[in-house]
Design an enzyme around this catalytic site. Structure first.
Site, PDB file in Angstrom:
ATOM      1  N   ARG A 122       0.810  -1.239   0.000  1.00 16.19           N
ATOM      2  CA  ARG A 122       0.000   0.000   0.000  1.00 16.19           C
ATOM      3  C   ARG A 122       0.839   1.284   0.000  1.00 16.19           C
ATOM      4  NH1 ARG A 122      -3.011  -3.277   3.537  1.00 16.19           N
ATOM      5  NH2 ARG A 122      -4.740  -4.207   2.398  1.00 16.19           N
ATOM      6  N   LYS A 144       3.337  11.133 -11.706  1.00 11.77           N
ATOM      7  CA  LYS A 144       2.537  10.223 -12.528  1.00 11.77           C
ATOM      8  C   LYS A 144       3.325   8.930 -12.697  1.00 11.77           C
ATOM      9  CE  LYS A 144      -0.395  13.204 -15.330  1.00 11.77           C
ATOM     10  NZ  LYS A 144      -0.714  13.652 -16.711  1.00 11.77           N
ATOM     11  N   GLU A 186       9.993  17.243 -25.195  1.00 10.68           N
ATOM     12  CA  GLU A 186       9.259  17.659 -23.987  1.00 10.68           C
ATOM     13  C   GLU A 186       9.765  19.022 -23.501  1.00 10.68           C
ATOM     14  OE1 GLU A 186       6.645  16.025 -22.974  1.00 10.68           O
ATOM     15  OE2 GLU A 186       6.913  13.854 -23.164  1.00 10.68           O
ATOM     16  N   LYS A 228       7.563  22.710 -14.762  1.00 12.39           N
ATOM     17  CA  LYS A 228       6.694  21.580 -14.413  1.00 12.39           C
ATOM     18  C   LYS A 228       6.310  21.628 -12.935  1.00 12.39           C
ATOM     19  CE  LYS A 228       5.498  16.849 -14.846  1.00 12.39           C
ATOM     20  NZ  LYS A 228       5.637  15.572 -15.513  1.00 12.39           N
ATOM     21  N   GLU A 238      -4.344  16.748 -11.784  1.00 14.31           N
ATOM     22  CA  GLU A 238      -4.845  17.082 -13.125  1.00 14.31           C
ATOM     23  C   GLU A 238      -6.350  17.347 -13.157  1.00 14.31           C
ATOM     24  OE1 GLU A 238      -2.647  15.164 -16.323  1.00 14.31           O
ATOM     25  OE2 GLU A 238      -4.463  15.172 -17.518  1.00 14.31           O
ATOM     26  N   ARG A 242      -2.988  21.116 -15.201  1.00 15.63           N
ATOM     27  CA  ARG A 242      -1.935  20.131 -15.475  1.00 15.63           C
ATOM     28  C   ARG A 242      -2.125  19.463 -16.834  1.00 15.63           C
ATOM     29  NH1 ARG A 242       1.103  15.654 -11.623  1.00 15.63           N
ATOM     30  NH2 ARG A 242       2.374  14.827 -13.331  1.00 15.63           N
ATOM     31  N   ASN A 246      -0.005  17.989 -21.413  1.00 14.71           N
ATOM     32  CA  ASN A 246      -0.244  16.941 -22.412  1.00 14.71           C
ATOM     33  C   ASN A 246      -0.326  17.493 -23.829  1.00 14.71           C
ATOM     34  OD1 ASN A 246      -0.317  14.702 -20.704  1.00 14.71           O
ATOM     35  ND2 ASN A 246      -2.351  15.289 -20.005  1.00 14.71           N
ATOM     36  N   HIS A 249       0.145  15.203 -26.764  1.00 18.46           N
ATOM     37  CA  HIS A 249       0.102  13.826 -26.273  1.00 18.46           C
ATOM     38  C   HIS A 249      -1.121  13.045 -26.756  1.00 18.46           C
ATOM     39  CE1 HIS A 249       3.422  15.171 -23.850  1.00 18.46           C
ATOM     40  NE2 HIS A 249       3.509  14.033 -23.196  1.00 18.46           N
ATOM     41  N   HIS A 253       0.025   9.835 -28.214  1.00 18.10           N
ATOM     42  CA  HIS A 253      -0.309   8.510 -27.671  1.00 18.10           C
ATOM     43  C   HIS A 253      -0.974   7.647 -28.739  1.00 18.10           C
ATOM     44  CE1 HIS A 253      -0.286   9.866 -23.149  1.00 18.10           C
ATOM     45  NE2 HIS A 253       0.927   9.684 -23.638  1.00 18.10           N
ATOM     46  N   HIS A 266       8.516   7.917 -27.415  1.00 17.48           N
ATOM     47  CA  HIS A 266       7.475   8.779 -26.853  1.00 17.48           C
ATOM     48  C   HIS A 266       7.697  10.238 -27.284  1.00 17.48           C
ATOM     49  CE1 HIS A 266       4.550  10.344 -24.007  1.00 17.48           C
ATOM     50  NE2 HIS A 266       5.465  11.172 -23.542  1.00 17.48           N
TER      51      HIS A 266
HETATM   52  P1  NAD Z   1      13.065   4.972 -21.928  1.00 16.11           P
HETATM   53  O1  NAD Z   1      12.874   4.861 -20.490  1.00 16.11           O
HETATM   54  O2  NAD Z   1      12.629   3.843 -22.792  1.00 16.11           O
HETATM   55  O3  NAD Z   1      14.594   5.296 -22.212  1.00 16.11           O
HETATM   56  C1  NAD Z   1      15.026   5.432 -23.529  1.00 16.11           C
HETATM   57  C2  NAD Z   1      16.207   4.505 -23.851  1.00 16.11           C
HETATM   58  O4  NAD Z   1      17.392   5.067 -23.295  1.00 16.11           O
HETATM   59  C3  NAD Z   1      16.092   3.122 -23.254  1.00 16.11           C
HETATM   60  O5  NAD Z   1      16.626   2.191 -24.175  1.00 16.11           O
HETATM   61  C4  NAD Z   1      16.960   3.199 -22.019  1.00 16.11           C
HETATM   62  O6  NAD Z   1      17.442   1.953 -21.612  1.00 16.11           O
HETATM   63  C5  NAD Z   1      18.071   4.090 -22.501  1.00 16.11           C
HETATM   64  N1  NAD Z   1      18.785   4.846 -21.507  1.00 16.11           N
HETATM   65  C6  NAD Z   1      18.301   5.433 -20.398  1.00 16.11           C
HETATM   66  N2  NAD Z   1      19.241   6.189 -19.822  1.00 16.11           N
HETATM   67  C7  NAD Z   1      20.357   6.047 -20.556  1.00 16.11           C
HETATM   68  C8  NAD Z   1      21.655   6.595 -20.489  1.00 16.11           C
HETATM   69  N3  NAD Z   1      21.986   7.487 -19.563  1.00 16.11           N
HETATM   70  N4  NAD Z   1      22.567   6.223 -21.400  1.00 16.11           N
HETATM   71  C9  NAD Z   1      22.225   5.364 -22.391  1.00 16.11           C
HETATM   72  N5  NAD Z   1      21.004   4.835 -22.540  1.00 16.11           N
HETATM   73  C10 NAD Z   1      20.082   5.196 -21.622  1.00 16.11           C
HETATM   74  O7  NAD Z   1      12.320   6.267 -22.528  1.00 16.11           O
HETATM   75  P2  NAD Z   1      12.174   7.764 -21.985  1.00 16.11           P
HETATM   76  O8  NAD Z   1      12.122   8.581 -23.203  1.00 16.11           O
HETATM   77  O9  NAD Z   1      13.151   8.069 -20.938  1.00 16.11           O
HETATM   78  O10 NAD Z   1      10.735   7.734 -21.316  1.00 16.11           O
HETATM   79  C11 NAD Z   1       9.576   7.473 -22.055  1.00 16.11           C
HETATM   80  C12 NAD Z   1       8.527   6.944 -21.122  1.00 16.11           C
HETATM   81  O11 NAD Z   1       8.220   7.938 -20.143  1.00 16.11           O
HETATM   82  C13 NAD Z   1       7.225   6.602 -21.798  1.00 16.11           C
HETATM   83  O12 NAD Z   1       6.763   5.370 -21.318  1.00 16.11           O
HETATM   84  C14 NAD Z   1       6.294   7.726 -21.384  1.00 16.11           C
HETATM   85  O13 NAD Z   1       4.957   7.310 -21.338  1.00 16.11           O
HETATM   86  C15 NAD Z   1       6.814   8.054 -20.034  1.00 16.11           C
HETATM   87  N6  NAD Z   1       6.511   9.418 -19.590  1.00 16.11           N
HETATM   88  C16 NAD Z   1       5.983   9.578 -18.362  1.00 16.11           C
HETATM   89  C17 NAD Z   1       5.721  10.836 -17.882  1.00 16.11           C
HETATM   90  C18 NAD Z   1       5.214  11.020 -16.494  1.00 16.11           C
HETATM   91  O14 NAD Z   1       4.823  12.134 -16.137  1.00 16.11           O
HETATM   92  N7  NAD Z   1       5.246   9.998 -15.675  1.00 16.11           N
HETATM   93  C19 NAD Z   1       6.001  11.959 -18.689  1.00 16.11           C
HETATM   94  C20 NAD Z   1       6.555  11.761 -19.942  1.00 16.11           C
HETATM   95  C21 NAD Z   1       6.807  10.478 -20.387  1.00 16.11           C
HETATM   96  N1  GLY Z   2       3.768  14.481 -18.581  1.00 18.20           N
HETATM   97  C1  GLY Z   2       2.523  15.059 -18.223  1.00 18.20           C
HETATM   98  C2  GLY Z   2       2.315  15.255 -16.765  1.00 18.20           C
HETATM   99  O1  GLY Z   2       3.187  14.961 -15.975  1.00 18.20           O
HETATM  100  O2  GLY Z   2       1.279  15.673 -16.357  1.00 18.20           O
END
Ligand code: NAD
Ligand code: GLY
Length: 366
Positions: A122, A144, A186, A228, A238, A242, A246, A249, A253, A266
């Site tokens: 939890r 998130k 972003e 942010k 949100e 907030r 997006n 997005h 998406h 992404h």
């Molecule tokens: P990712 O986590 O897939 O990382 C991208 C690639 O880079 C992967 O292959 C990873 O292994 C590699 N990598 C990571 N750090 C590295 C480094 N320092 N050196 C070499 N390689 C490295 O992708 P991302 O772009 O970081 O994140 C995308 C994800 O984040 C999506 O799933 C998206 O939905 C999510 N997201 C979430 C939020 C939120 O608010 N929670 C906001 C935006 C995106």
């Molecule tokens: N990436 C969108 C949010 O954090 O709300």
């Protein structure tokens, strides 16, 4: 080398937390000690990031009982089944409800580890150590967390804030150029939604960012986190503003889900989505053609796509957009632009212009 540590605060009352930004922070045991209230620490990383950075982080955590779980790498693994591997390891190692989970990696690892922290017994303590630009400027901040479903991106999850975020700019040295560009998408988003001066800064400094100038990167990360943090502090769950975060997005998406997770990054999907939002805003008469041209030019210079894949036609787009989390009372809401730095969330748009944007991008006449 960026010598100073910048500290951005996310103001959420008793759940407020700092984002530390600087060079060489990965090995700074004093930071972790300040924010880890437990003896048990579970590191969650993936098979790409762990060989690069897990040893340094583990060394900084001497004195704690540290275990790790290494997930497969890729958006296509952001699933219920792979997420369960975190719980398998927590239970195998008899982790209790006072434990701390640390995410070391990009947004995929951060979202999955955060969702595990939100739900294990939890809710346990959580720290984000983001290693992609995208995770440093966006996903590690704001709470998130979640995983994908075959029918929709990030459809299962929770809001769950970390105790701190530790951004080591040096980790970006090993990131490939395509991933760096995806993170810049972003960053551009913040300029577009409410910060015209930052957008102009990006126009002047895009070459430095792409060349990984550490000062430019640190400035972009700090500025994005400030933007942010301000939005999240005002609207954590949100209920309103907030949703502006997006921008691009809803289209993005749809591209990610429609193409199959992992095909488009992404940030790439968001980049094309922002250009589509700009196109629709211009068709609605809300955005000037000059502003649209500036947006497209900056996205292109960042090495990002300015149009979606041809494989997704208008009907498919509309069907994929039908599971968007911003839908309210059955009505699709979109983040659109009145100007660079002025955005709004609205369902009050002429559907014809959405169709025209989708048709236009599918290569059909207006
Ligand atoms: P990712 O986590 O897939 O990382 C991208 C690639 O880079 C992967 O292959 C990873 O292994 C590699 N990598 C990571 N750090 C590295 C480094 N320092 N050196 C070499 N390689 C490295 O992708 P991302 O772009 O970081 O994140 C995308 C994800 O984040 C999506 O799933 C998206 O939905 C999510 N997201 C979430 C939020 C939120 O608010 N929670 C906001 C935006 C995106
Ligand atoms: N990436 C969108 C949010 O954090 O709300």
């Amino acid at each position: 080398m960026v010598p100073e540590i910048a500290k951005v605060q996310v103001a959420l009352g008793e759940r407020s937390y700092p984002i530390y930004i600087g060079s060489g922070l990965l090995g700074r045991s004093d930071i972790y000690r300040r924010h880890i209230p437990s003896s048990q620490v579970m590191l969650v990383s993936n098979e790409t990031v762990a060989p690069l950075y897990l040893p340094k982080l583990t060394e900084a955590l001497q004195g704690f009982k540290v275990e790790s779980v290494i997930l497969p790498d890729g958006e296509q693994y952001k699933t219920l089944e792979v997420w369960n591997q975190i719980f398998n390891q927590l239970l195998r190692k008899q982790f209790n409800r006072q434990c701390t989970i640390i995410a070391l990696g990009g947004g995929v690892v951060g979202d999955m580890a955060g969702f595990a922290a939100a739900t294990y017994q939890r809710g346990v303590h959580f720290i984000q150590v983001p290693t992609t630009l995208l995770a440093q400027v966006d996903s590690s901040v704001g709470g998130k967390t979640g995983i994908n479903h075959a029918l929709g991106k990030n459809m299962i999850g929770a809001f769950y804030q970390p105790r701190c975020v530790v951004v080591d700019i040096e980790t970006l040295a090993s990131l490939d150029q395509r991933q760096l560009s995806a993170g810049i998408a972003e960053v551009i988003k913040y300029g577009l939604i409410n910060d015209a001066a930052f957008f102009a800064w990006l126009e002047s400094n895009m070459d430095a960012l792409l060349a990984r100038d550490p000062w430019a990167l640190a400035y972009a990360v700090e500025h994005s986190c400030l933007d942010k943090a301000q939005v999240v502090a005002a609207d954590e769950k949100e209920a309103g503003q907030r949703a502006l975060l997006n921008l691009g997005h809803t289209f993005g998406h749809a591209i990610e889900t429609g193409m199959g997770y992992g095909q488009w990054l992404h940030g790439e999907a968001v980049a094309a989505g922002m250009c589509m939002a700009a196109d629709m805003s211009r068709r609605l008469g809300w955005l000037t053609s000059d502003a649209q041209a500036r947006i497209i030019a900056l996205v292109r210079r960042a090495g990002l796509p300015i149009t979606p894949p041809n494989d997704i036609n208008r009907e498919r787009f509309l069907s994929l957009m039908g599971v968007d989390k911003k839908i309210m009372d059955g009505r699709l809401r979109l983040v659109l632009l009145k100007a660079i730095g002025v955005s709004l969330v609205t369902d009050a748009f002429d559907q014809t212009e959405l169709n025209n944007t989708l048709n236009g991008y599918a290569g059909k006449p207006d």
